[in-house]
Motif scaffolding. Structure first.
Motif, PDB file in Angstrom:
ATOM      1  N   ILE A 114       0.834  -1.207   0.000  1.00  9.19           N
ATOM      2  CA  ILE A 114       0.000   0.000   0.000  1.00  9.19           C
ATOM      3  C   ILE A 114       0.867   1.255   0.000  1.00  9.19           C
ATOM      4  CG2 ILE A 114      -1.687   1.312   1.347  1.00  9.19           C
ATOM      5  CD1 ILE A 114      -2.792  -1.366   2.341  1.00  9.19           C
ATOM      6  N   LEU A 115       1.952   1.237   0.767  1.00  7.98           N
ATOM      7  CA  LEU A 115       2.861   2.385   0.796  1.00  7.98           C
ATOM      8  C   LEU A 115       3.477   2.627  -0.575  1.00  7.98           C
ATOM      9  CD1 LEU A 115       4.269   4.555   2.465  1.00  7.98           C
ATOM     10  CD2 LEU A 115       6.043   2.874   3.032  1.00  7.98           C
ATOM     11  N   GLY A 116       3.846   1.536  -1.273  1.00  4.26           N
ATOM     12  CA  GLY A 116       4.397   1.675  -2.610  1.00  4.26           C
ATOM     13  C   GLY A 116       3.393   2.279  -3.577  1.00  4.26           C
ATOM     14  N   ARG A 117       2.139   1.838  -3.486  1.00  3.59           N
ATOM     15  CA  ARG A 117       1.092   2.390  -4.346  1.00  3.59           C
ATOM     16  C   ARG A 117       0.870   3.870  -4.044  1.00  3.59           C
ATOM     17  NH1 ARG A 117      -2.138  -1.721  -6.697  1.00  3.59           N
ATOM     18  NH2 ARG A 117      -1.605  -3.800  -5.918  1.00  3.59           N
ATOM     19  N   ALA A 138      10.037  13.852 -20.580  1.00  2.35           N
ATOM     20  CA  ALA A 138       9.847  13.852 -19.129  1.00  2.35           C
ATOM     21  C   ALA A 138       8.768  12.864 -18.719  1.00  2.35           C
ATOM     22  CB  ALA A 138       9.489  15.257 -18.652  1.00  2.35           C
ATOM     23  N   ILE A 139       7.746  12.699 -19.568  1.00  2.00           N
ATOM     24  CA  ILE A 139       6.694  11.709 -19.283  1.00  2.00           C
ATOM     25  C   ILE A 139       7.298  10.316 -19.226  1.00  2.00           C
ATOM     26  CG2 ILE A 139       4.632  10.599 -20.219  1.00  2.00           C
ATOM     27  CD1 ILE A 139       3.839  13.315 -21.384  1.00  2.00           C
ATOM     28  N   GLU A 140       8.168  10.002 -20.181  1.00  2.00           N
ATOM     29  CA  GLU A 140       8.804   8.679 -20.220  1.00  2.00           C
ATOM     30  C   GLU A 140       9.682   8.466 -18.989  1.00  2.00           C
ATOM     31  OE1 GLU A 140      10.882   8.613 -23.892  1.00  2.00           O
ATOM     32  OE2 GLU A 140       9.063   8.441 -25.125  1.00  2.00           O
ATOM     33  N   ARG A 141      10.429   9.505 -18.607  1.00  4.85           N
ATOM     34  CA  ARG A 141      11.305   9.374 -17.438  1.00  4.85           C
ATOM     35  C   ARG A 141      10.492   9.137 -16.172  1.00  4.85           C
ATOM     36  NH1 ARG A 141      13.932  13.836 -19.742  1.00  4.85           N
ATOM     37  NH2 ARG A 141      12.973  15.208 -18.174  1.00  4.85           N
ATOM     38  N   ASN A 142       9.437   9.893 -15.981  1.00  6.48           N
ATOM     39  CA  ASN A 142       8.633   9.743 -14.767  1.00  6.48           C
ATOM     40  C   ASN A 142       7.877   8.422 -14.747  1.00  6.48           C
ATOM     41  OD1 ASN A 142       8.374  12.364 -12.878  1.00  6.48           O
ATOM     42  ND2 ASN A 142       8.837  12.994 -14.977  1.00  6.48           N
ATOM     43  N   TYR A 143       7.554   7.921 -15.915  1.00 12.78           N
ATOM     44  CA  TYR A 143       6.942   6.591 -15.983  1.00 12.78           C
ATOM     45  C   TYR A 143       7.902   5.535 -15.442  1.00 12.78           C
ATOM     46  CZ  TYR A 143       5.221   2.235 -17.992  1.00 12.78           C
ATOM     47  OH  TYR A 143       4.804   0.941 -18.165  1.00 12.78           O
ATOM     48  N   LEU A 144       9.167   5.664 -15.830  1.00 15.00           N
ATOM     49  CA  LEU A 144      10.175   4.722 -15.339  1.00 15.00           C
ATOM     50  C   LEU A 144      10.491   4.962 -13.861  1.00 15.00           C
ATOM     51  CD1 LEU A 144      12.628   4.730 -18.393  1.00 15.00           C
ATOM     52  CD2 LEU A 144      10.930   2.988 -17.781  1.00 15.00           C
ATOM     53  N   ILE A 148      10.521   2.884  -8.785  1.00 14.54           N
ATOM     54  CA  ILE A 148      11.325   3.050  -7.568  1.00 14.54           C
ATOM     55  C   ILE A 148      10.530   2.737  -6.300  1.00 14.54           C
ATOM     56  CG2 ILE A 148      12.645   4.698  -6.181  1.00 14.54           C
ATOM     57  CD1 ILE A 148      13.447   6.080  -8.788  1.00 14.54           C
ATOM     58  N   PRO A 149       9.339   3.317  -6.107  1.00 10.19           N
ATOM     59  CA  PRO A 149       8.582   2.971  -4.891  1.00 10.19           C
ATOM     60  C   PRO A 149       8.246   1.484  -4.806  1.00 10.19           C
ATOM     61  CG  PRO A 149       7.663   4.915  -5.929  1.00 10.19           C
ATOM     62  CD  PRO A 149       8.640   4.344  -6.891  1.00 10.19           C
ATOM     63  N   TRP A 150       7.990   0.881  -5.963  1.00 14.00           N
ATOM     64  CA  TRP A 150       7.624  -0.534  -5.951  1.00 14.00           C
ATOM     65  C   TRP A 150       8.785  -1.413  -5.500  1.00 14.00           C
ATOM     66  CZ3 TRP A 150       2.967  -2.209  -5.774  1.00 14.00           C
ATOM     67  CH2 TRP A 150       1.924  -1.518  -6.389  1.00 14.00           C
ATOM     68  N   ILE A 151       9.959  -1.219  -6.099  1.00 18.75           N
ATOM     69  CA  ILE A 151      11.075  -2.102  -5.745  1.00 18.75           C
ATOM     70  C   ILE A 151      11.550  -1.851  -4.316  1.00 18.75           C
ATOM     71  CG2 ILE A 151      11.796  -2.355  -8.137  1.00 18.75           C
ATOM     72  CD1 ILE A 151      14.008  -0.348  -7.649  1.00 18.75           C
ATOM     73  N   ARG A 154       9.624  -3.715  -1.516  1.00 17.58           N
ATOM     74  CA  ARG A 154      10.033  -5.106  -1.259  1.00 17.58           C
ATOM     75  C   ARG A 154      11.479  -5.192  -0.799  1.00 17.58           C
ATOM     76  NH1 ARG A 154       4.923  -4.361  -3.033  1.00 17.58           N
ATOM     77  NH2 ARG A 154       3.846  -6.365  -3.305  1.00 17.58           N
ATOM     78  N   GLY A 155      12.347  -4.430  -1.469  1.00 18.06           N
ATOM     79  CA  GLY A 155      13.768  -4.545  -1.192  1.00 18.06           C
ATOM     80  C   GLY A 155      14.160  -4.128   0.208  1.00 18.06           C
ATOM     81  N   LEU A 156      13.646  -2.999   0.697  1.00 16.77           N
ATOM     82  CA  LEU A 156      14.020  -2.529   2.029  1.00 16.77           C
ATOM     83  C   LEU A 156      13.604  -3.491   3.141  1.00 16.77           C
ATOM     84  CD1 LEU A 156      13.464   1.345   1.930  1.00 16.77           C
ATOM     85  CD2 LEU A 156      15.611   0.093   2.196  1.00 16.77           C
TER      86      LEU A 156
END
Length: 305
Positions: A114-117, A138-144, A148-151, A154-156
């Motif tokens: 939920i935090l990632g979402r 910039a749209i493409e960069r922000n899409y990528l 970051i929040p998703w990985i 799980r990773g942390l």
């Protein structure tokens, strides 16, 4: 292999935990499944068999669990990673690890999901603004950037648990194996029963009444093949002990045979459904079009369906 979890193992498992959520959202290569998490974590920790047992158990546990829209679900992959790592490093029983670590961790990871979402909406709003500005790079960069929040979700948690939770888990295992042996046995029993719960949930949503014959046949074939191959394997083992000149390979491949039979039925069912669909389309095309007439006032007479 018992002992502390080495840093390189922590690093590899953390990287995989970050990859698996990315895979689940974009690539969808099936590597983001508990059974794969068990295989990979088991290989990293040096005990693939135990990893597959834990991964397979959690895979069956969540077999019938699904979500729709933006709903969150338990993260059985992260639960499998931690359960496998701590089970192998501390010598914990696989069934106990599933119930004591795998399921609780999978449930707790709903909060990080939920935090990632929630955090991801920052990039979504930036993209909305950039669309108005027609700033496509910039749209493409922000899409990528949205990955970051998703990985990190799980990773942390996985990194912190593996790096700093080993001593706590080792102490808990010692207590479970001594003073709380009754609790350890109970957790092992619960862990062994969890796959049955997954099957029950799956059967609740599958069209069982429509395909009841296949369900009965599958159960019967599983029982027959399991008994047959087990007896043949036992016979072959006994023969090799009696006669040194006897050689042969008797592998327990009953599930492979059952899977192939199931695949055959699935192909036949798919072909029948496809033929029915084609026949329905042909009939629809051949259906006569009802005649209608229009008056000067614009009223239509005829088929009004």
């Amino acid at each position: 292999m018992h002992g502390d979890i080495l840093f390189w193992q922590v690093l590899l498992l953390t990287l995989y935990s970050m990859y698996q959520i990315w895979d689940d959202l974009t690539i969808v290569s099936s590597l983001a499944q508990p059974v794969w998490a068990g295989l990979i974590a088991g290989a990293v920790m040096g005990d693939v068999t135990k990893g597959l047992i834990i991964g397979g158990s959690l895979q069956l546990t969540v077999l019938g669990v699904g979500t729709f829209g933006g709903s969150s679900k338990i993260d059985a992959n992260s639960g499998t990673i931690l359960a496998t790592a701590f089970s192998i490093s501390t010598g914990m029983n696989a069934s106990t690890a599933v119930a004591a670590i795998g399921v609780p961790v999978a449930s707790l990871m709903i909060e990080t999901d939920i935090l990632g979402r929630f955090t991801n909406t920052f990039f979504q709003h930036r993209i909305d603004r950039l669309i108005d500005e027609e700033n496509y790079p910039a749209i493409e960069r922000n899409y990528l950037y949205g990955i970051i929040p998703w990985i990190l979700s799980r990773g942390l948690p996985v990194f912190l648990a593996l790096q700093f939770g080993g001593n706590f888990v080792s102490s808990a295992v010692k207590i479970l194996d001594t003073n709380l042996k009754w609790l350890s046995n109970g957790l092992a029993t619960a862990g062994a029963l969890l796959p049955a719960v997954g099957f029950a949930i799956l059967l609740r949503y599958l069209p069982v009444r429509k395909h009841l014959a296949y369900l009965i046949l599958g159960f019967t074939l599983t029982a027959l093949f399991s008994t047959l191959y087990t007896n043949v394997q036992s016979l072959g083992t006994a023969m090799t002990k009696v006669s040194k000149g006897f050689s042969g390979s008797f592998n327990a491949v009953s599930m492979v045979a059952i899977a192939l039979i199931g695949l055959t039925f699935a192909i036949n069912e798919y072909k029948r459904d496809d033929e029915k669909q084609q026949l329905a389309e042909i009939r629809q095309q051949q259906k006569p079009v009802a005649q209608s007439t229009t008056t000067e006032e614009g009223e239509i007479y005829g088929d009004e369906d």
